[in-house]
Design a protein around this motif. Structure first.
Motif: not given
Lengths: 369, 369, 369, 369
Positions: C339-358, C360-366
């Motif tokens: 998953v790739y994101a424009r630099e200014d939204v990267r942190a928000r996208v990361e949080k979003f993807v982390e929650e999405f994977l969580h 369904s119990g899928e691992p998310f490694a930073k």
């Protein structure tokens, strides 16, 4: 047919007759004659031999012949055998004996390899093929192979030639090899490359000093031509190491351990053959084998027989290329003579040479660094 | 620090300031300016860009600086940015506009990249660094990189230089770059290489013809300097493809499809600027964009500021090298002017040019083959 | 006959029919399709095009055919034209459109080049030749050329193949290409090289990110297949730069300036197509073009049809080579989705993807560093 | 400081202490020990020596040390001297004598070179440095140099390694050398390259046959360890050529003339050490030096101590690379034992071996071609 792997040309194909020539003691001996003699003391990786070079020369001759039906098959075999007569350490010992070409003819006359040759060619016919412009000319298969090969093994880039273009645009008109328009730059480059390799590699002063030491050892040992021309480098080194003459043993041990004589003088000013002769005699009386004079003949870089087709006309390469024309001047620019001495007598030899030159008003510049 | 993989130098290390310069639109634009312009129509693989070349020039400048503390850091950044002002297809369009060096200065003054530069240097200071002998001299980082790089991408061996030796033996004396004794042959080789690449690659007639066609298209389109100096090759080609002038579209379509004009004349005899001007005018009246005159200025190969240390003395390279000395003659040997025409009018143009030259008693040799 | 200079193969010879195929707009267009698409953003020197590669593929096919009389002439022409249908930036856009092979067939059916082909072959016949094992097999002329060429232009050594041996020991038995005993190691090396180039070059994450950005821009622009399959890279870039959609213009400006999206996730754990579909939809709703999902299909490295002669018996290469056998495992070792994101939204996208994977119990490694 | 030109690494810099080590008879002897022994009978151009290889190993050790301050200076000198104890023709004679590492220790203890070493290091300390992972590990300076060098001199491409990346990404953690993430592919490639060079070059059957002949000659000559470990190749060849034993002279003459024994058997099926012992005895009784058994130990290709950092964790290379994991299987795939005989007795030896194997129910496959 046999395939031989080669880093310069990829694979070299040998036909059955070539295989039979290669499978003779005379040809196999070339595996033990290094291409660049003692240059390896300056460029350690230059350990390639006349064997690979001879195969490469054959290969290039074949490539040129393949699109020149006027060149008969025998020319490639002559290319293969052109270096048969080299002494151990190649050109180094030619100051003491006849030129290696004489030995090549001798080996063809008297060696096992001559029997193979005579299955297809009369001896006279084959000796004639050795003079074909593809075997000994300004732009020949020999030079094309050795420049590229020596560049590869020393890592000195100047020898790189555009073999592909040269091979493609060399045309045989029944008498001369002529370089087509699109190959002119490649031909010019070959001659320039030669002059640069000469200075950087072939005449490197370390190799000149070592050569003078080896030459002195062989001279003192007094090996007759009849023996040395069939020796390989194992034979020669073993003979000198076990010499009855302690001076010979000392010289060879110094070469083996790379404790080379030092330069006392290294100059481009030529005192003339006569004065050099005097200096040699006087130095020998005073210092014996501890001081050596190295007086090579002047190198010749000028184009002699490189023909090109320019705008449809047959010309000399030097007529169309100012760079090639100026090669003639390098004879003086690059030539040097030298005096070398064992480290412990260096100062005394220097004084001696200085006085000798002063006595005839010749300049003597001290070597710095 | 950032590492960039490069087939010529292995890895190129960029420090943080260099990364910031590279990460500007003006520098990234160089990815879309081919190093050799239209040469790819003769050597299809020559698709490298000013971007890689600029990185390589920076790298070499850094290497030379690393053992020359007298060269300030800014010189390497000047090396990095020296080609910023190139037009699309590099030198091709310089006949119509000012030299690219002017644009480099303009970009530094007005571009985003200038803001980065000014964090460390005043503009005047930086413009001065662009004239440092390591950035623009006979033996400079620019030339060292482009010769080797162009040789690599075209597969033409003549450009090969001994970068390792050159870098190692270049010394800065506070004013001049001086090549040490052991680097003289490498320096000579660099100048010879340049002259051979000029003839074989840079001035290949296919690229001259295509260049004349592109120049004519841009001239007809009438793009002002203010626009073209910020265009990349995508911008220029798109603009010409969608031109309102059908002649422009025709020229560009012909370039895209590689249906190049044919040579009517290709000659080393110079009728002089005035006569050429007349011929141009007459041809244009008669044939419009279908016949083009290509009258380049004479190339200069001679050494101008290559200094060497020979036997402890500072000399000019041409003083110690007859080959370099003879480079001055190539100006005439290699120079050609040409007339090119669309295939269907070639015969008519030939007749026209023949008559034009005859009228003033100038020779006209028909091109064969 | 025409000679083309090429740094990989020296000179490539084109016969008259090949010249006529090359001299069509469809083939000349390949000069403006880069071989490796956006890989140049990771390896700046990788600017070579499908044009050179197609010539090289033709050359190798000719070399193999020259000692395999059972391979008809047409196979080499099929090798020449096999990449005709590539989109701008090669494989990058195949996620949005049909595979490029379909376009090759379309171009042969409808283009000017088809007229030339039909002078000698029926269309059906020629389309059949495109499936010949020398054009599309595990050990084919295409792969031999591209691996060596890509290694040369990127400077990444892993792609080096022993072309000389492969060409020499490939035998056609009327149905299959079979590698002779002495070529087995070279064939094994070719497959290993491919797997190493895949990971190091072809799937470099910088090129994946840029590819995702370009794909998004083209998707948003909505270019129909009928248009894009005849575009070259100038056409496509110019179209996107002047798009009416500001998001498209923003994406292309970012690519031009190399301001790439950042990696939010880069993982070898596959959540499955369905979950990825959900993630894509949710991300798009939330972030639009600012967050992109890159979910490539798993690469296939295993040998499928590489036949060898080992001790006189026909075998599969994977039967005699444990290394080739183990290539099948790389599918999982090397596969990543991102998953790739424009630099200014990267942190928000990361949080979003982390929650999405969580959820369904899928691992998310930073991602670190 | 001294500079040595080398085609693999460009220039190698030797500091004063390294120069003093190199300027000893023990080190200079390595100029007369070929790197690949008798491989030159299969690859004629493989004439490089342990001397260049030792310099190259020193150079790479220095490069790795330069960014790993935890590696002490002495490690590079150990890298320089690691091959001091090789016999003439390198590994060939290790079947008759102790491993060469023993001789290296002996030379350091007793040679002139030991005196130089002891100026800086105690002997025990220095012998310890020879076991440093940078000198003898899976990814060490020795292997990095020899693979690339052997590839260069044989022209076999498989040995090419990405030295630049390996050097850059090798980190020393005080105990182990660890390859960083970006160097993993280069490390994998190094191990694969080794396995391919083993099969193609190092164990080429021509070199195995010649090695068996030389080993037999030395065995018959009965040279004690005390003598052979200080001999160079000139000493050994001269000794064997002038042997009092005609069988020895015959074997050496056959090697010189490359009239090699022929393969009677070349098999991957292992009859076990005991049966081989019986066969050897019986063959010797029947055929003396005319039939030779070659029963090498099984090669080991598996990774033993190559550590990598993958996603921040310390792992074994075989844990992250399926290809490296599968190297273990090559032990059986590549191992062969052989029986070789002089051409005139080949048929009789074949019959003899066939009956011998039949008697114990073991298979015997006739060699074809």
């Amino acid at each position: 047919m046999k395939l031989i792997h080669d880093p310069i040309h990829g694979h070299i194909e040998l036909d059955d007759f070539a295989v039979r020539l290669v499978d003779t003691p005379e040809f196999q001996r070339l595996r033990r004659i290094t291409q660049l003699g003692l240059v390896f003391l300056a460029y350690p990786s230059a350990r390639h031999t006349r064997f690979e070079h001879s195969l490469g020369t054959f290969h290039l001759a074949r490539m040129v012949s393949s699109h020149n039906p006027g060149i008969e098959d025998g020319v490639s075999y002559a290319a293969l055998l052109h270096d048969l007569g080299h002494y151990p350490f190649s050109h180094t010992l030619e100051a003491l004996y006849q030129r290696h070409e004489e030995n090549t003819r001798w080996a063809l006359r008297h060696g096992e390899i001559g029997d193979v040759v005579r299955e297809r060619y009369s001896l006279e016919e084959f000796l004639g093929l050795l003079k074909h412009p593809l075997v000994s000319g300004d732009i020949d298969a020999d030079r094309m192979d050795y420049l590229v090969r020596d560049a590869y093994y020393t890592g000195v880039a100047y020898g790189i030639a555009d073999l592909d273009r040269l091979v493609r645009y060399l045309h045989y008109d029944g008498e001369r090899l002529v370089v087509g328009e699109k190959g002119i730059m490649a031909a010019q480059n070959l001659l320039l490359a030669r002059s640069m390799m000469h200075q950087t590699v072939y005449q490197h002063h370390v190799s000149r000093i070592a050569g003078a030491m080896l030459t002195e050892a062989v001279r003192l040992e007094g090996i007759p031509l009849e023996e040395i021309r069939t020796m390989d480098e194992v034979d020669l080194m073993a003979r000198l190491r076990s010499s009855g003459n302690p001076d010979v043993r000392e010289l060879i041990k110094a070469l083996d351990d790379r404790r080379l004589y030092k330069r006392v003088l290294h100059s481009g000013i030529d005192p003339g053959e006569e004065r050099i002769g005097e200096l040699k005699r006087e130095l020998e009386m005073e210092f014996g084998h501890l001081a050596l004079v190295d007086y090579p003949s002047k190198p010749r870089f000028e184009e002699k027989n490189a023909f090109v087709l320019s705008a449809g006309e047959l010309k000399r390469l030097s007529d169309v290329s100012p760079l090639v024309r100026s090669l003639v001047e390098l004879k003086d620019t690059y030539w040097r003579w030298g005096v070398y001495a064992r480290e412990d007598v260096r100062a005394r030899v220097e004084k001696f040479v200085e006085e000798f030159l002063h006595s005839s008003g010749e300049p003597f510049a001290k070597l710095v660094g």
